[in-house]
Scaffold this motif. Structure first.
Motif, PDB file in Angstrom:
ATOM      1  N   GLU A  74       0.835  -1.205   0.000  1.00 27.72           N
ATOM      2  CA  GLU A  74       0.000   0.000   0.000  1.00 27.72           C
ATOM      3  C   GLU A  74       0.868   1.253   0.000  1.00 27.72           C
ATOM      4  O   GLU A  74       0.590   2.213  -0.720  1.00 27.72           O
ATOM      5  N   SER A  95       0.928   3.994  -2.849  1.00 31.69           N
ATOM      6  CA  SER A  95       0.704   5.400  -2.514  1.00 31.69           C
ATOM      7  C   SER A  95       1.878   6.258  -2.988  1.00 31.69           C
ATOM      8  O   SER A  95       1.683   7.335  -3.549  1.00 31.69           O
ATOM      9  N   LYS A 109       1.699   6.653  -6.695  1.00 33.93           N
ATOM     10  CA  LYS A 109       0.666   7.625  -7.066  1.00 33.93           C
ATOM     11  C   LYS A 109       1.167   9.051  -6.844  1.00 33.93           C
ATOM     12  O   LYS A 109       1.000   9.923  -7.697  1.00 33.93           O
ATOM     13  N   LYS A 110       1.780   9.267  -5.663  1.00 35.68           N
ATOM     14  CA  LYS A 110       2.292  10.611  -5.363  1.00 35.68           C
ATOM     15  C   LYS A 110       3.397  10.999  -6.334  1.00 35.68           C
ATOM     16  O   LYS A 110       3.456  12.148  -6.784  1.00 35.68           O
TER      17      LYS A 110
END
Length: 188
Positions: A101, A105, A108-109
């Motif tokens: 996860e 994340s 994505k960032k």
């Protein structure tokens, strides 16, 4: 006679009748005691056998009890180890999920940051292009203004030069007229 005694002593003695007599004599003399001792020995042997059997039974029970205790302890430890292993496996899987996860994340960032950087870079390039065009236009306008000003100054200078020539011609005409006016006066 002595010789006869010796011969009698040397003569073979039958062991059967002598042994039977000895047993009878022994039985008469010690029979009750021997039977009593035999009875006591039999009772002692029976008690000893019973006690030995009891000890074997008791020892077997103790060994079984100890064996059951250790089996229980080993089973308990095995259960605890299994529980701990399952718990650690669960923790490991949870940690793995958390890491996945976090990585997702982070990706994505990072993707957003890359997009924003690309957007800002595009905007910056556009601003630089616009500023460059504006600056070029300002420079062109400044050059044009300077060129116009220089041309005007040159024209002014040329005009001023022409005025000097005209002024010189005018002075010449004036001088000539003055000469012609003064010269007839001298002739008179």
């Amino acid at each position: 006679m002595e010789k006869g005694k010796m011969d009698a002593a040397k003569a073979p003695v039958s062991s059967q009748p002598a042994t039977g007599n000895i047993d009878q004599i022994r039985d008469i003399l010690f029979g009750n005691q021997v039977r009593e001792y035999d009875k006591r020995f039999a009772e002692m042997e029976e008690r000893f056998s019973k006690r030995l059997l009891d000890l074997r039974t008791e020892t077997t029970k103790h060994f079984e009890s100890i064996e059951n205790y250790f089996k229980g302890q080993f089973d308990s430890m095995a259960d605890q180890l299994k529980e701990e292993k399952d718990e650690r496996t669960g923790d490991h899987k949870q940690l793995e999920r958390d890491l996945k996860e976090t990585a997702a994340s982070f990706e994505k960032k990072l993707s957003k940051l890359t997009e924003q950087t690309a957007k800002y870079e595009k905007e910056l390039r556009q601003q630089l292009l616009e500023q460059s065009k504006t600056l070029r236009e300002e420079i062109r306008q400044s050059i044009e203004d300077l060129s116009t000003a220089v041309t005007r100054q040159l024209d002014d200078l040329r005009g001023a030069k022409t005025d000097r020539a005209a002024l010189a011609a005018l002075f010449m005409d004036v001088a000539m007229q003055l000469n012609s006016e003064i010269a007839p006066n001298f002739d008179k």
